[in-house]
Design a protein around this motif. Structure first.
Motif, PDB file in Angstrom:
ATOM      1  N   ASP A   1       0.950  -1.446  -0.002  1.00 42.16           N
ATOM      2  CA  ASP A   1      -0.351  -0.167   0.119  1.00 42.16           C
ATOM      3  C   ASP A   1       0.806   1.069   0.021  1.00 42.16           C
ATOM      4  O   ASP A   1       2.013   1.658   1.275  1.00 42.16           O
ATOM      5  CB  ASP A   1      -1.197   0.031   1.314  1.00 42.16           C
ATOM      6  N   TYR A   2       1.105   2.429  -0.905  1.00 46.51           N
ATOM      7  CA  TYR A   2       1.530   3.576  -1.334  1.00 46.51           C
ATOM      8  C   TYR A   2       2.009   3.710   0.438  1.00 46.51           C
ATOM      9  O   TYR A   2       0.989   4.587   0.529  1.00 46.51           O
ATOM     10  CB  TYR A   2       0.931   4.041  -1.668  1.00 46.51           C
ATOM     11  N   PRO A   3       3.229   4.232   0.842  1.00 47.16           N
ATOM     12  CA  PRO A   3       3.118   5.114   1.701  1.00 47.16           C
ATOM     13  C   PRO A   3       2.955   5.823   2.140  1.00 47.16           C
ATOM     14  O   PRO A   3       2.703   6.337   3.257  1.00 47.16           O
ATOM     15  CB  PRO A   3       5.017   4.764   2.397  1.00 47.16           C
ATOM     16  N   ASP A   4       2.757   7.016   1.227  1.00 47.88           N
ATOM     17  CA  ASP A   4       2.162   8.852   1.042  1.00 47.88           C
ATOM     18  C   ASP A   4       1.302   8.889   0.799  1.00 47.88           C
ATOM     19  O   ASP A   4       0.820   7.758  -0.403  1.00 47.88           O
ATOM     20  CB  ASP A   4       3.537   8.931   0.458  1.00 47.88           C
ATOM     21  N   LYS A   5       0.720   9.948   1.463  1.00 45.42           N
ATOM     22  CA  LYS A   5      -0.662  10.647   0.480  1.00 45.42           C
ATOM     23  C   LYS A   5      -0.869  10.706  -0.977  1.00 45.42           C
ATOM     24  O   LYS A   5      -1.495  10.334  -1.131  1.00 45.42           O
ATOM     25  CB  LYS A   5      -1.098  11.744   1.766  1.00 45.42           C
ATOM     26  N   SER A   6       0.154  11.286  -1.243  1.00 43.42           N
ATOM     27  CA  SER A   6       0.424  12.240  -2.503  1.00 43.42           C
ATOM     28  C   SER A   6       0.759   9.940  -3.457  1.00 43.42           C
ATOM     29  O   SER A   6       1.707   9.612  -3.102  1.00 43.42           O
ATOM     30  CB  SER A   6       1.307  12.559  -2.644  1.00 43.42           C
ATOM     31  N   LEU A   7      -0.271  10.076  -4.124  1.00 45.61           N
ATOM     32  CA  LEU A   7       0.575   8.941  -5.153  1.00 45.61           C
ATOM     33  C   LEU A   7       0.667   9.182  -6.441  1.00 45.61           C
ATOM     34  O   LEU A   7      -0.212  10.174  -7.289  1.00 45.61           O
ATOM     35  CB  LEU A   7      -1.003   8.356  -5.668  1.00 45.61           C
ATOM     36  N   PRO A   8       2.071   9.643  -7.027  1.00 45.68           N
ATOM     37  CA  PRO A   8       2.597   9.832  -7.750  1.00 45.68           C
ATOM     38  C   PRO A   8       2.642   9.067  -8.893  1.00 45.68           C
ATOM     39  O   PRO A   8       2.083   8.134  -8.828  1.00 45.68           O
ATOM     40  CB  PRO A   8       4.671   9.581  -7.627  1.00 45.68           C
ATOM     41  N   GLU A   9       2.072   9.484  -9.915  1.00 47.65           N
ATOM     42  CA  GLU A   9       1.983   8.664 -11.033  1.00 47.65           C
ATOM     43  C   GLU A   9       3.129   7.659 -11.820  1.00 47.65           C
ATOM     44  O   GLU A   9       3.007   6.875 -12.472  1.00 47.65           O
ATOM     45  CB  GLU A   9       1.272   9.508 -12.562  1.00 47.65           C
ATOM     46  N   HIS A  10       4.595   7.861 -11.289  1.00 47.75           N
ATOM     47  CA  HIS A  10       4.922   6.596 -11.797  1.00 47.75           C
ATOM     48  C   HIS A  10       6.144   7.347 -10.575  1.00 47.75           C
ATOM     49  O   HIS A  10       6.820   7.825  -9.718  1.00 47.75           O
ATOM     50  CB  HIS A  10       5.844   7.129 -12.986  1.00 47.75           C
ATOM     51  N   VAL A  11       6.374   5.521 -10.663  1.00 51.14           N
ATOM     52  CA  VAL A  11       8.073   5.518  -9.135  1.00 51.14           C
ATOM     53  C   VAL A  11       8.352   3.575  -9.769  1.00 51.14           C
ATOM     54  O   VAL A  11       8.076   3.795 -10.089  1.00 51.14           O
ATOM     55  CB  VAL A  11       6.953   3.962  -8.111  1.00 51.14           C
ATOM     56  N   THR A  12       9.627   4.627  -9.255  1.00 52.70           N
ATOM     57  CA  THR A  12      10.866   2.792  -9.531  1.00 52.70           C
ATOM     58  C   THR A  12      10.785   2.381  -8.345  1.00 52.70           C
ATOM     59  O   THR A  12      10.968   3.478  -7.157  1.00 52.70           O
ATOM     60  CB  THR A  12      11.734   4.271  -9.810  1.00 52.70           C
ATOM     61  N   LEU A  13      11.268   1.539  -7.889  1.00 53.17           N
ATOM     62  CA  LEU A  13      10.699   1.174  -6.773  1.00 53.17           C
ATOM     63  C   LEU A  13      11.565  -0.409  -6.435  1.00 53.17           C
ATOM     64  O   LEU A  13      11.989  -0.882  -7.089  1.00 53.17           O
ATOM     65  CB  LEU A  13       9.601  -0.419  -6.783  1.00 53.17           C
ATOM     66  N   PRO A  14      12.953   0.345  -5.704  1.00 54.94           N
ATOM     67  CA  PRO A  14      13.649  -0.611  -5.502  1.00 54.94           C
ATOM     68  C   PRO A  14      13.900  -1.829  -4.378  1.00 54.94           C
ATOM     69  O   PRO A  14      12.243  -1.519  -3.688  1.00 54.94           O
ATOM     70  CB  PRO A  14      14.666   0.476  -4.967  1.00 54.94           C
ATOM     71  N   LEU A  15      13.891  -2.480  -4.569  1.00 51.17           N
ATOM     72  CA  LEU A  15      14.134  -4.294  -3.992  1.00 51.17           C
ATOM     73  C   LEU A  15      15.431  -5.191  -4.286  1.00 51.17           C
ATOM     74  O   LEU A  15      15.617  -5.098  -4.862  1.00 51.17           O
ATOM     75  CB  LEU A  15      12.494  -4.970  -4.995  1.00 51.17           C
TER      76      LEU A  15
END
Length: 455
Positions: A175-189
């Protein structure tokens, strides 16, 4: 009061990490011997008992009827979501809205391929396949760091690892952890272990949010006692889920209360899954109240629905109530409810303290948890350390072993272990107090339902 509230109380307890890790290992080993597990968590994951905000994972949900036909076009991705009972993923796969990837990393002979992602309203899913992994059961374990590894990412994440005839599949739901939901995310795993194999499998996953529709809401509901008000602000409707943002305003006496959404239905009365409820983005005092920006995520809203109805409720909370152990019997009372705990007898046997007690004025009809849980969370604390966030090591014992003496009369026996690594150095009845979690005995209260029009 439900399981989530019990988990919320559990979350307030500091757990000795060595014991926790050992308990997890023993539990997993026992479960593997007894029967195939149906759910897997991140290996050695501290958030095992901390992810109280998430209430549905691998659960059932609405799946579009044409899904079985379309799955033929996306066999692997569809099967992966099906194996995790992820109804959002199944619907998105059926609509060909899952981004298929082929990002692979190999370390110490084990290969990991990230093969599917979606980012719908406020929820992100990453699925992957693991090969050349030695297996001992129908599930597998892994360690993974999400983004910078901070707690905000861990709180809203769930982990699954499943062995199927088509291979070893994993899914991480966030669940995205910030209130603002960006259109693009680069997610490091960064994975660091799969079962007993340690290594490093690193990915930077580009993710684009699926198209959505945002409805601004200016509606509020308030509890009859005025201790909670929920100001609903917006509804972001994605392709397979929807995100509901609101501000919860608590009274100062209820600064630790929790607003939750119990149920959501459409205009025809059909239930819409509540995937998570009460994700918080920080509480702050404003005047004589506590304000908290919060979010709940629900499943797919039927396209033709004219409105949906939300059923919120409040879980009351209060700090532990304490009483000195100087007398052999005494009574403790909830600060916000009618429940009482009467200590009938105290006995010290070698390095154990036995406390026999009776619960009274408890709303047993509306409490669903096991009353043993209440006793298992009780604490013994040095009276001089009462009120401290972190009592000094050797001056408190958290948790007891409970024996039910009379279930009808709610009579129990708590046994506190005074010695050992996490025991008390110099225990004496005159210097110690019993602390009880009366929050668990406070009944939930429903708020008026709220209707949100979608057209």
């Amino acid at each position: 009061m439900d399981k989530q509230q019990f988990n919320d109380e559990i979350n307030k307890i500091e757990v000795p990490q060595p014991d926790l890790h050992m308990a997890i290992k023993k539990g997993i080993s026992k479960a593997q011997k007894e029967k195939p597990a149906i759910r897997k968590i991140k290996r050695f994951s501290i958030p095992l008992i901390a992810s109280s905000l998430v209430i549905v994972f691998f659960g059932s949900g609405f799946v579009s009827p044409q899904m079985s036909r379309v799955f033929a076009d996306v066999p692997i991705i569809g099967k992966m979501y099906s194996s995790f009972n992820d109804s959002v993923g199944q619907n998105l796969a059926a609509s060909k809205l899952v981004t298929e990837l082929n990002d692979r990393a190999v370390s110490n002979g084990v290969g990991v391929t990230v093969n599917g992602v979606y980012y719908d309203s406020g929820r992100i899913s990453v699925t992957f396949k693991v090969d050349h992994l030695s297996l001992q059961s129908n599930d597998f374990l892994y360690d993974v760091k999400i983004a910078d590894g901070s707690d905000k990412w861990n709180r809203g994440a769930q982990y699954g690892g499943r062995v199927t005839p088509d291979g070893c599949f994993g899914q991480i739901l966030i669940d995205y952890p910030d209130k603002s939901l960006p259109e693009h995310v680069t997610l490091p795993l960064t994975f660091t272990a799969f079962n007993d194999v340690k290594g490093k499998w690193k990915f930077d996953i580009p993710i684009r949010q699926l198209d959505n529709k945002k409805i601004h809401i200016v509606q509020s509901v308030q509890s009859d006692d005025k201790e909670l008000k929920m100001n609903f602000e917006s509804l972001t409707i994605g392709k397979g889920s929807a995100t509901l943002d609101y501000k919860a305003i608590y009274s100062l006496v209820g600064k630790d209360d929790m607003a939750r959404i119990d149920k959501v239905t459409d205009d025809k009365g059909h239930k819409i899954d509540v995937l998570s409820s009460g994700t918080e983005f920080g509480r702050k005092r404003v005047g004589n109240s506590i304000e908290s920006e919060e979010r709940s995520i629900i499943g797919k809203i039927p396209e033709n629905a004219k409105y949906m109805k939300i059923y919120p409720h409040i879980q009351y909370s209060e700090s532990f109530v304490s009483h000195p152990l100087e007398k052999n019997s005494f009574e403790m009372k909830s600060k916000r409810g009618d429940a009482t705990l009467k200590v009938d007898q105290i006995q010290q046997s070698k390095r154990n303290l036995i406390v026999k007690y009776t619960l009274d004025h408890v709303d047993t009809k509306h409490l669903t948890f096991d009353f043993q849980n209440f006793g298992e969370i009780m604490k013994l604390t040095d009276s001089a350390e009462i009120g401290k966030d972190r009592p000094t090591i050797g001056h408190f014992v958290k948790g007891s072993t409970i024996k039910v003496l009379d279930s009808d009369k709610l009579q129990f026996q708590a046994s506190f272990k005074l010695d050992g690594e996490f025991g008390i150095y110099n225990f004496s009845l005159e210097h110690y107090s019993l602390e009880a979690p009366f929050s668990m005995l406070l009944p939930e209260k429903t708020l008026p339902p709220l209707t949100i029009y979608l057209k």
